[in-house]
Design an enzyme around this catalytic site. Sequence first.
Site, PDB file in Angstrom:
ATOM      1  N   SER A   1     -46.646  21.599  -2.680  1.00 27.93           N
ATOM      2  CA  SER A   1     -45.178  21.965  -1.933  1.00 27.93           C
ATOM      3  C   SER A   1     -45.068  20.850  -0.693  1.00 27.93           C
ATOM      4  O   SER A   1     -43.735  20.632  -0.316  1.00 27.93           O
ATOM      5  CB  SER A   1     -45.272  23.114  -1.167  1.00 27.93           C
ATOM      6  OG  SER A   1     -46.068  23.313  -0.134  1.00 27.93           O
TER       7      SER A   1
ATOM      8  N   LYS B   1     -45.294  23.411   6.114  1.00 29.86           N
ATOM      9  CA  LYS B   1     -44.091  22.954   5.752  1.00 29.86           C
ATOM     10  C   LYS B   1     -43.700  22.135   6.917  1.00 29.86           C
ATOM     11  O   LYS B   1     -44.203  21.884   7.915  1.00 29.86           O
ATOM     12  CB  LYS B   1     -43.287  24.221   5.665  1.00 29.86           C
ATOM     13  CG  LYS B   1     -43.513  25.253   4.840  1.00 29.86           C
ATOM     14  CD  LYS B   1     -43.610  24.831   3.322  1.00 29.86           C
ATOM     15  CE  LYS B   1     -44.076  25.885   2.512  1.00 29.86           C
ATOM     16  NZ  LYS B   1     -44.640  25.626   0.994  1.00 29.86           N
TER      17      LYS B   1
END
Length: 240
Positions: free
Chosen positions: A44, A122
Site C-alpha cells: 500500500s 499511511k
Amino acid sequence: MDRSKNKKDRSFLREIPILILVALVLSFLLQTFVARVYLIPSESMEPTLHGCPGCTGDRIVVEKIGYRFHDPQPGDVVVFRGPDSWSQDFVSTRSDNVVVRGIQEIGSYVGLVAPDENDLVKRVIATGGQTVECCDEQGRVLVDGTPIDEPYIEMDFPFVPDRLTCSTDAKSGRCFGPVTVPEGNLWVMGDNRSNSADSRYHVNDERQGTIPVDNVIGKAQFIVLPPGRMGGIDSPEIQN
C-alpha cells in the site's frame, strides 16, 4: 593461575543471564516509549515503502516521541492503530503453539515479524477542519480547494481528461469526496493509490474514513533493512 581464570570464567557465565535480561528490558522500554521497528507487510505504500505477502518487506523505525509535543502534519508517514471499523478483515497471524507464538512476539519487537495488531502505515493528507477531495482537471487531490504536491506517487488509477475523470460517465477510480475532516482526526492515504485500503475505503463509517490523532503510534523515520534500501523516509510539505 588456572584457578583464578576458572573463577573469572564462572563469574562471567553467571553474569550472562543478567546481561541478557538487562538488554531485553532496555529493548522493551525503548520500543515502548521511544521507537520501534516495524515490518512492512503490504504494497500500500509502494514505492516509498516496499512490502508484499511472502516477500522481504522493508523494516522501518517508527519514532514515538515527537507527536507527544505536536500533531502529525500533512506529508508525514505515520503508523497508527486501525479504528474498529478498519479491523473487520484483520486476522491474527500468530501460531496456536505457545512456544512459536512467544518467538513470534519477540520477533515482532525487533522487526523480524509483523506485529500481530491492526497497525497500519499511511501518509497524512489532511488534518482536522480541512476538506479533502479528488480530483481537479489534472487528476490531483485537493485540500481546501487547492491541489497538493505529491512527488511520491507513481501508481494511481487512470485519469484521462474529457474521457475518464470525475465528471464523465466513466469515472476515474481516483475520485472521492469532498470530505471535511473532523477536528482531532486525520485523512490518510497510501502512496500506492491503486492498491491501498485507506480513508477512501471507509468514508461510510462514523468518522467518514478519518482516523483519530490519538490512534497514531508514531512517525516513520528510517528504513533500516534491507541494506540496499536503507535511508530516511521523506515527509514533504504537500500543502503549499
